[in-house]
Design a protein around this motif. Structure first.
Motif, PDB file in Angstrom:
ATOM      1  N   UNK A  80       1.068  30.872  -3.518  1.00  0.00           N
ATOM      2  CA  UNK A  80      -0.022  29.567  -2.779  1.00  0.00           C
ATOM      3  C   UNK A  80       0.985  28.591  -2.516  1.00  0.00           C
ATOM      4  N   UNK A  81       1.984  27.975  -3.240  1.00  0.00           N
ATOM      5  CA  UNK A  81       2.798  27.258  -2.826  1.00  0.00           C
ATOM      6  C   UNK A  81       3.399  27.693  -1.275  1.00  0.00           C
ATOM      7  N   UNK A  82       3.880  28.788  -1.290  1.00  0.00           N
ATOM      8  CA  UNK A  82       4.701  29.080  -0.148  1.00  0.00           C
ATOM      9  C   UNK A  82       3.569  28.945   1.259  1.00  0.00           C
ATOM     10  N   UNK A  83       2.327  29.381   0.954  1.00  0.00           N
ATOM     11  CA  UNK A  83       1.608  28.972   2.142  1.00  0.00           C
ATOM     12  C   UNK A  83       1.263  27.498   2.255  1.00  0.00           C
ATOM     13  N   UNK A  84       1.166  26.681   1.293  1.00  0.00           N
ATOM     14  CA  UNK A  84       0.975  25.351   1.555  1.00  0.00           C
ATOM     15  C   UNK A  84       2.322  24.720   2.119  1.00  0.00           C
ATOM     16  N   UNK A  85       3.485  25.223   1.719  1.00  0.00           N
ATOM     17  CA  UNK A  85       4.818  24.769   2.385  1.00  0.00           C
ATOM     18  C   UNK A  85       4.806  25.099   3.580  1.00  0.00           C
ATOM     19  N   UNK A  86       4.434  26.409   4.167  1.00  0.00           N
ATOM     20  CA  UNK A  86       4.283  26.859   5.553  1.00  0.00           C
ATOM     21  C   UNK A  86       3.460  25.908   6.389  1.00  0.00           C
ATOM     22  N   UNK A  87       2.233  25.552   5.741  1.00  0.00           N
ATOM     23  CA  UNK A  87       1.381  24.777   6.294  1.00  0.00           C
ATOM     24  C   UNK A  87       2.122  23.397   6.888  1.00  0.00           C
ATOM     25  N   UNK A  88       2.738  22.743   5.732  1.00  0.00           N
ATOM     26  CA  UNK A  88       3.291  21.621   6.129  1.00  0.00           C
ATOM     27  C   UNK A  88       4.555  21.722   6.983  1.00  0.00           C
ATOM     28  N   UNK A  89       5.192  22.699   6.932  1.00  0.00           N
ATOM     29  CA  UNK A  89       6.390  22.736   7.720  1.00  0.00           C
ATOM     30  C   UNK A  89       5.799  23.110   9.260  1.00  0.00           C
ATOM     31  N   UNK A  90       4.667  23.748   9.590  1.00  0.00           N
ATOM     32  CA  UNK A  90       4.309  23.943  10.768  1.00  0.00           C
ATOM     33  C   UNK A  90       3.708  22.398  11.398  1.00  0.00           C
ATOM     34  N   UNK A  91       2.843  21.823  10.427  1.00  0.00           N
ATOM     35  CA  UNK A  91       2.298  20.489  10.808  1.00  0.00           C
ATOM     36  C   UNK A  91       3.223  19.271  11.097  1.00  0.00           C
ATOM     37  N   UNK A  92       4.529  19.575  10.645  1.00  0.00           N
ATOM     38  CA  UNK A  92       5.556  18.597  10.736  1.00  0.00           C
ATOM     39  C   UNK A  92       6.374  19.004  12.142  1.00  0.00           C
ATOM     40  N   UNK A  93       5.654  19.624  12.850  1.00  0.00           N
ATOM     41  CA  UNK A  93       6.181  20.192  14.365  1.00  0.00           C
ATOM     42  C   UNK A  93       6.083  18.926  15.159  1.00  0.00           C
ATOM     43  N   UNK A  94       7.063  18.479  15.774  1.00  0.00           N
ATOM     44  CA  UNK A  94       7.100  17.339  16.639  1.00  0.00           C
ATOM     45  C   UNK A  94       6.129  17.221  17.553  1.00  0.00           C
ATOM     46  N   UNK A  95       5.193  16.469  17.908  1.00  0.00           N
ATOM     47  CA  UNK A  95       4.123  16.331  18.751  1.00  0.00           C
ATOM     48  C   UNK A  95       4.711  15.874  20.114  1.00  0.00           C
ATOM     49  N   UNK A  96       4.050  16.758  21.102  1.00  0.00           N
ATOM     50  CA  UNK A  96       4.433  16.183  22.459  1.00  0.00           C
ATOM     51  C   UNK A  96       3.424  15.548  23.092  1.00  0.00           C
ATOM     52  N   UNK A  97       3.610  15.181  24.159  1.00  0.00           N
ATOM     53  CA  UNK A  97       2.570  14.528  25.268  1.00  0.00           C
ATOM     54  C   UNK A  97       1.323  15.549  25.683  1.00  0.00           C
ATOM     55  N   UNK A  98       1.771  16.801  25.894  1.00  0.00           N
ATOM     56  CA  UNK A  98       0.568  17.792  26.141  1.00  0.00           C
ATOM     57  C   UNK A  98       0.268  18.379  24.899  1.00  0.00           C
ATOM     58  N   UNK A  99      -0.958  19.215  24.866  1.00  0.00           N
ATOM     59  CA  UNK A  99      -1.297  19.765  23.805  1.00  0.00           C
ATOM     60  C   UNK A  99      -0.660  21.054  23.612  1.00  0.00           C
ATOM     61  N   UNK A 100      -0.030  21.325  22.367  1.00  0.00           N
ATOM     62  CA  UNK A 100       0.474  22.391  21.860  1.00  0.00           C
ATOM     63  C   UNK A 100      -0.306  23.201  20.771  1.00  0.00           C
ATOM     64  N   UNK A 101      -0.980  24.122  20.955  1.00  0.00           N
ATOM     65  CA  UNK A 101      -1.843  24.551  19.821  1.00  0.00           C
ATOM     66  C   UNK A 101      -1.023  25.281  18.853  1.00  0.00           C
ATOM     67  N   UNK A 102       0.055  25.881  19.090  1.00  0.00           N
ATOM     68  CA  UNK A 102       0.951  26.657  18.291  1.00  0.00           C
ATOM     69  C   UNK A 102       0.969  26.092  16.819  1.00  0.00           C
ATOM     70  N   UNK A 103       1.484  25.024  16.503  1.00  0.00           N
ATOM     71  CA  UNK A 103       1.637  24.335  15.265  1.00  0.00           C
ATOM     72  C   UNK A 103       0.259  24.528  14.545  1.00  0.00           C
ATOM     73  N   UNK A 104      -0.837  23.995  15.187  1.00  0.00           N
ATOM     74  CA  UNK A 104      -2.161  23.855  14.361  1.00  0.00           C
ATOM     75  C   UNK A 104      -2.564  25.488  14.029  1.00  0.00           C
ATOM     76  N   UNK A 105      -2.462  26.441  15.067  1.00  0.00           N
ATOM     77  CA  UNK A 105      -2.732  27.622  14.899  1.00  0.00           C
ATOM     78  C   UNK A 105      -2.092  28.103  13.515  1.00  0.00           C
TER      79      UNK A 105
END
Length: 190
Positions: A80-105
């Motif tokens: 379970x912690x593995x999946x939560x850490x994967x969630x956190x790693x994906x969500x700390x992806x650097x935001x850009x000015x345009x929409x990038x759906x990859x980290x949210x998916x």
């Protein structure tokens, strides 16, 4: 109990001899715990720590006696912690000015699978959605699109299980897996 860990173990149990099952399950759990230490290092780097600080964080996680005991004791928390850490790693992806759906998916799918391990982690999705609204309040249209993508991705792994339980037990939402009996023994009465 949630179905994620029993489902993973049922797949492992189908391909391993009976005598090896607990050893393989313990080894798999320890492997997930090692992956968690690496994900801690990656997350620390994403949050701005220097390499030495990130390695220290990963080593502290790896050497923590309670977490090591949980991994060896076959608790589902390491996965379970593995999946939560994967969630956190994906969500700390650097935001850009345009929409990038990859980290949210990717983040949503990881958290959705994490919710199949620990049901109460659905609250993380709820509070994450609130955090999206707060952090993106200046560009509300884009933020609502990001939140919708994330919410759909979180619900994608949960929906088949909830639909199955609603059809089987005439109750919604029902996350339970009867302690794994549903998957291991095919016993829906539990």
């Amino acid at each position: 109990r949630s179905p994620g860990w029993p489902l993973m173990m049922s797949l492992v149990y189908r391909v391993t001899p009976d005598a090896w099952r607990w050893g393989v399950a313990r080894g798999l759990n320890i492997a997930f715990d090692c992956v968690n230490a690496v994900l801690i290092v990656i997350l620390a780097l994403r949050l701005g720590l220097r390499l030495s600080g990130a390695w220290t964080a990963g080593l502290l996680y790896a050497c923590h006696p309670i977490l090591a005991g949980i991994a060896v004791g076959l608790a589902r928390d390491a996965v379970g912690v593995t999946f939560v850490l994967l969630f956190l790693v994906a969500m700390t992806y650097r935001r850009e000015t345009r929409l990038n759906a990859g980290p949210y998916i990717l983040g949503g799918l990881a958290l959705g699978y994490g919710c199949l391990i620990r049901t109460n982690w659905v609250l993380i999705a709820f509070f994450s959605a609130l955090a999206f609204l707060w952090s993106g309040r200046r560009r509300l249209t884009r933020t609502c699109i990001e939140m919708a993508i994330f919410t759909i991705a979180v619900c994608a792994p949960l929906t088949p299980w909830l639909a199955r339980n609603a059809a089987e037990f005439d109750r919604f939402p029902l996350f339970g897996a009867g302690g794994g009996e549903t998957l291991w023994g095919g016993n829906n009465a539990l």
